[in-house]
Design an enzyme around this catalytic site. Structure first.
Site, short mmCIF file in Angstrom:
data_model
loop_
_atom_site.label_atom_id
_atom_site.label_comp_id
_atom_site.label_asym_id
_atom_site.label_seq_id
_atom_site.Cartn_x
_atom_site.Cartn_y
_atom_site.Cartn_z
N GLU A 107 -41.45 19.96 7.67
CA GLU A 107 -41.40 21.27 7.04
C GLU A 107 -40.30 22.06 7.73
O GLU A 107 -40.26 22.15 8.95
CB GLU A 107 -42.73 22.01 7.18
CG GLU A 107 -43.84 21.51 6.29
CD GLU A 107 -45.12 22.30 6.49
OE1 GLU A 107 -45.08 23.38 7.14
OE2 GLU A 107 -46.17 21.84 6.02
N ASP A 150 -46.76 34.60 9.19
CA ASP A 150 -46.39 33.96 10.45
C ASP A 150 -46.69 34.84 11.66
O ASP A 150 -46.52 36.06 11.62
CB ASP A 150 -44.90 33.61 10.44
CG ASP A 150 -44.59 32.55 9.40
OD1 ASP A 150 -45.29 31.53 9.39
OD2 ASP A 150 -43.67 32.76 8.58
N TYR A 197 -52.03 21.93 1.33
CA TYR A 197 -51.96 22.40 2.71
C TYR A 197 -53.17 23.30 2.96
O TYR A 197 -53.25 24.40 2.44
CB TYR A 197 -50.65 23.19 2.90
CG TYR A 197 -50.31 23.60 4.31
CD1 TYR A 197 -51.26 24.15 5.16
CD2 TYR A 197 -49.02 23.46 4.80
CE1 TYR A 197 -50.94 24.54 6.45
CE2 TYR A 197 -48.68 23.86 6.09
CZ TYR A 197 -49.65 24.40 6.90
OH TYR A 197 -49.33 24.80 8.18
#
Length: 278
Positions: A50, A61, A176
């Site tokens: 990734e 994040d 995911y």
């Protein structure tokens, strides 16, 4: 059409083991060092890469990956240069899947049609765009699928059985699963809770389910890999990179090996999961 991602997971299924998926930020700490790191990942044990697309406002994040994106942007990294990095990687590796991970804004500014053409030509295999929900599939997801790219969706601990079918509707490549509620690097993954969540998702899809967020050690990677089709590690690698930089935040002779050595240790953990499960 079979993508590199499809082929890699089919190969791993034959081998009876889970995938090790690594995340690094494109252009961190500078474009040339970043390319060297990405080239080193498959040899160290990464099955899927990734590659973060640097962005100024990465809302999913944590501090480590935010800082990595800012380092890359300061070093002059752009989305066009990210695609160029992938193209250079493909000169020596035509097998390892590469997934671009990030946010829609840079792609929107680039132009969706132009981006998909250029990404496909560069050798990109899939996209994870964390701020585009299923309700916006016509923006990028459906065009990406038509262009031959996998569109990988996130499922989280708060994605219930009512919501899951919508999340999975146009997902391809793999699912995911975000193991924690929160941002990257915020907490450790709980293998027991992950096992139940993965089993629930698999009742809705035949796609591989990979688990990320909260995996920092070979032991945790192994525990997660025993209960899923893949373990994703990002923050730990970004922290290893940062720890190798000099006082001014520049690369040192230790930078590439700092990341590659940790990848090798984590890959051993993932690969050990097959023996533990047998």
């Amino acid at each position: 059409m079979t993508t590199r991602i499809d082929a890699r997971f089919a190969q791993l299924k034959k081998e009876g083991r889970s995938a090790f998926v690594t995340f690094v930020m494109a252009g961190d700490p500078d474009p040339e060092t970043s390319l060297a790191i990405v080239k080193a990942l498959p040899q160290a044990g990464a099955d899927v890469i990734e590659l973060g697309m640097p962005f100024t406002d990465p809302m999913a994040d944590g501090p480590s990956i935010q800082a990595a994106g800012l380092r890359a942007l300061r070093a002059g990294m752009t989305l066009k240069k990210t695609l160029a990095l992938v193209k250079r990687f493909r000169e020596t590796d035509d097998a390892t899947p590469i997934v671009l991970m990030g946010y829609y804004n840079p792609i929107y500014i680039y132009g969706v049609d132009s981006f998909l053409v250029d990404a496909k030509a560069a050798g990109v295999d899939g996209l994870i765009i964390v701020d585009l929900p299923p309700e916006e599939d016509t923006e990028l997801c459906v065009p990406a699928l038509k262009a031959g790219l996998n569109f990988i969706r996130l499922a989280t601990p708060t994605t219930d059985d009512k919501r899951l079918p919508a999340v999975l509707a146009n997902t391809s490549g793999f699912v995911y699963y975000v193991s924690i509620t929160g941002i990257t690097g915020a907490a450790a993954a709980d293998a027991t809770m992950v096992s139940g969540a993965v089993a629930r998702i698999k009742r809705h899809t035949s796609l591989p389910v990979c688990v990320g967020f909260g995996i920092r050690t070979p032991e945790t990677a192994r525990a997660i890999a025993e209960n899923s089709d893949g373990a994703v590690v990002g923050t730990a690698l970004v922290d290893a990179l940062k720890g190798s930089l000099d006082a001014e935040g520049k690369a040192t002779p230790k930078t590439v090996s700092a990341v590659a050595d940790l990848v090798a240790a984590l890959a051993q953990g993932v690969r050990g999961a097959r023996q533990a499960a047998e």
